[in-house]
Enzyme design. Structure first.
Site, PDB file in Angstrom:
ATOM      1  N   LYS A  93       0.812  -1.186   0.000  1.00  0.00           N
ATOM      2  CA  LYS A  93       0.000   0.000   0.000  1.00  0.00           C
ATOM      3  C   LYS A  93       0.867   1.267   0.000  1.00  0.00           C
ATOM      4  O   LYS A  93       0.438   2.339  -0.418  1.00  0.00           O
ATOM      5  CB  LYS A  93      -0.853   0.028   1.275  1.00  0.00           C
ATOM      6  N   ASP A 136       4.094   3.493   6.649  1.00  0.00           N
ATOM      7  CA  ASP A 136       3.351   3.247   7.892  1.00  0.00           C
ATOM      8  C   ASP A 136       4.226   2.670   8.991  1.00  0.00           C
ATOM      9  O   ASP A 136       5.344   2.206   8.751  1.00  0.00           O
ATOM     10  CB  ASP A 136       2.214   2.247   7.626  1.00  0.00           C
ATOM     11  N   ILE A 176      13.184   1.729  -0.740  1.00  0.00           N
ATOM     12  CA  ILE A 176      13.997   0.515  -0.861  1.00  0.00           C
ATOM     13  C   ILE A 176      14.880   0.466   0.374  1.00  0.00           C
ATOM     14  O   ILE A 176      15.685   1.362   0.621  1.00  0.00           O
ATOM     15  CB  ILE A 176      14.876   0.517  -2.130  1.00  0.00           C
ATOM     16  N   ASP A 177      14.682  -0.578   1.167  1.00  0.00           N
ATOM     17  CA  ASP A 177      15.458  -0.719   2.402  1.00  0.00           C
ATOM     18  C   ASP A 177      16.459  -1.853   2.205  1.00  0.00           C
ATOM     19  O   ASP A 177      17.550  -1.647   1.685  1.00  0.00           O
ATOM     20  CB  ASP A 177      14.487  -0.968   3.558  1.00  0.00           C
TER      21      ASP A 177
HETATM   22  P1  IMP Z   1      12.783  -3.917   1.682  1.00  0.00           P
HETATM   23  O1  IMP Z   1      12.131  -5.154   1.131  1.00  0.00           O
HETATM   24  O2  IMP Z   1      13.607  -4.205   2.898  1.00  0.00           O
HETATM   25  O3  IMP Z   1      13.531  -3.122   0.634  1.00  0.00           O
HETATM   26  O4  IMP Z   1      11.653  -2.988   2.247  1.00  0.00           O
HETATM   27  C1  IMP Z   1      10.698  -2.505   1.468  1.00  0.00           C
HETATM   28  C2  IMP Z   1       9.412  -2.230   2.245  1.00  0.00           C
HETATM   29  O5  IMP Z   1       9.582  -2.190   3.670  1.00  0.00           O
HETATM   30  C3  IMP Z   1       8.926  -0.891   1.872  1.00  0.00           C
HETATM   31  O6  IMP Z   1       8.175  -0.936   0.682  1.00  0.00           O
HETATM   32  C4  IMP Z   1       8.131  -0.469   3.076  1.00  0.00           C
HETATM   33  O7  IMP Z   1       6.819  -0.965   2.975  1.00  0.00           O
HETATM   34  C5  IMP Z   1       8.838  -1.127   4.242  1.00  0.00           C
HETATM   35  N1  IMP Z   1       9.782  -0.180   4.895  1.00  0.00           N
HETATM   36  C6  IMP Z   1      11.121  -0.157   4.842  1.00  0.00           C
HETATM   37  N2  IMP Z   1      11.637   0.852   5.559  1.00  0.00           N
HETATM   38  C7  IMP Z   1      10.581   1.524   6.078  1.00  0.00           C
HETATM   39  C8  IMP Z   1      10.478   2.705   6.914  1.00  0.00           C
HETATM   40  O8  IMP Z   1      11.443   3.374   7.307  1.00  0.00           O
HETATM   41  N3  IMP Z   1       9.211   3.076   7.240  1.00  0.00           N
HETATM   42  C9  IMP Z   1       8.097   2.399   6.826  1.00  0.00           C
HETATM   43  N4  IMP Z   1       8.165   1.303   6.030  1.00  0.00           N
HETATM   44  C10 IMP Z   1       9.400   0.864   5.665  1.00  0.00           C
END
Ligand code: IMP
Ligand code: MG
Length: 274
Positions: free
Chosen positions: A104, A246, A169-170
């Site tokens: 979302k 969120d 992107i985390d």
């Molecule tokens: P990844 O798969 O670790 O790259 O994370 C991607 C998803 O994690 C994002 O699309 C967000 O939904 C969530 N996310 C990562 N970091 C944050 C943050 O700082 N705040 C809120 N949601 C996060």
């Protein structure tokens, strides 16, 4: 008969014309960012986060949930306009680009971007994918992919240029699970456009992370490397909320991006002072 846009003209949107964030929405720290122009993302540092939260717009029930304002909405809007302009200048105007919103969290950024692209008369189609990888403040380590209405991936992917819209992107886990699935549907190309990327220590490390996630190698199922012009901002490795992002489903409604404070965190997103 309506007015037909000229596809050869790149019409700047109204939000690109403004270079000054509105008063009380982040302060002067941000002004030089837009004034310097260019399409590369801005690296936001923790020092640029503002304590001036009182004058920003958020529902009173969130009072004292945030420690700092990281990116004001005006700056998000202006950067989104730059990205839209880059998309308009990069993609063929004679075929509709398929823009996929990763639900979302990406939804507000997605809609900002669509408004800009419509203003530029850039043809596009839209679709939605639902992905979940986070539980509370941390990546769960697994990625669940589905469509908003259930069923498989959008049928419209085949033979189209696809742009995936992400909020942030985390770890990159989400995209590294999603991109190969999209590739299986045989698109003409796949690129990722993200409002934010979380920075690692050095710029090179972040670039390596993104290259790894997005894949410079076509056979690995990724797309052809990172296009920094499609990334809004790089931010420090901290938890942020707002503009779709969120914490346990709370705070998606905020126009600006904030760093969550202890009360917000300890209350599990509900602000209970425990
Ligand atoms: P990844 O798969 O670790 O790259 O994370 C991607 C998803 O994690 C994002 O699309 C967000 O939904 C969530 N996310 C990562 N970091 C944050 C943050 O700082 N705040 C809120 N949601 C996060
Ligand atoms: Mg997301």
């Amino acid at each position: 008969m309506g007015i037909i846009c000229s596809n050869t003209l790149s019409t700047p949107s109204s939000s690109m014309k403004s270079t000054t964030p509105s008063a009380g929405s982040g302060g002067g720290n941000y002004i030089h960012v837009i004034a310097s122009g260019g399409a590369a993302p801005k690296d936001i540092t923790i020092h640029e986060a503002s304590d001036d939260i009182q004058n920003t717009n958020y529902p009173p029930i969130y009072e004292s949930h945030f420690s700092k304002l990281l990116i004001p909405h005006t700056l998000l809007q202006e950067r989104t306009a730059q990205i839209a302009s880059h998309i308009h200048n990069t993609y063929d105007h004679n075929e509709a680009l398929l823009i996929i919103c990763v639900l979302k969290g990406s939804s507000p950024f997605f809609h900002l971007l669509l408004q800009e692209l419509s203003g530029l008369c850039h043809p596009y189609m839209i679709d939605f994918i639902k992905v979940k990888s986070y539980e509370g403040l941390n990546s769960s380590g697994t990625v669940q992919v589905g469509t908003a209405g259930g069923g498989g991936l959008p049928k419209s992917i085949q033979g189209r240029h696809v742009l995936i819209i992400e909020d942030i992107i985390d770890t990159g886990l989400t995209l590294s699970a999603l991109i190969p699935k999209i590739k299986e549907e045989k698109p003409k190309s796949v690129k990722v456009c993200s409002m934010l990327v979380k920075r690692l220590g050095e710029k090179e490390e972040t670039t390596d992370k993104l290259d790894h996630v997005l894949g410079t190698n076509e056979s690995s199922g990724g797309c052809a490397g990172i296009d920094w012009n499609l990334i809004g901002f790089s931010i420090p490795d901290i938890f942020v909320v707002g503009c779709g992002l969120d914490f346990n489903e709370m705070y998606r409604d905020l126009m600006d991006l904030y760093i969550l404070g202890p009360i917000g965190i300890e209350g599990g997103g509900y602000g209970e002072d425990v």
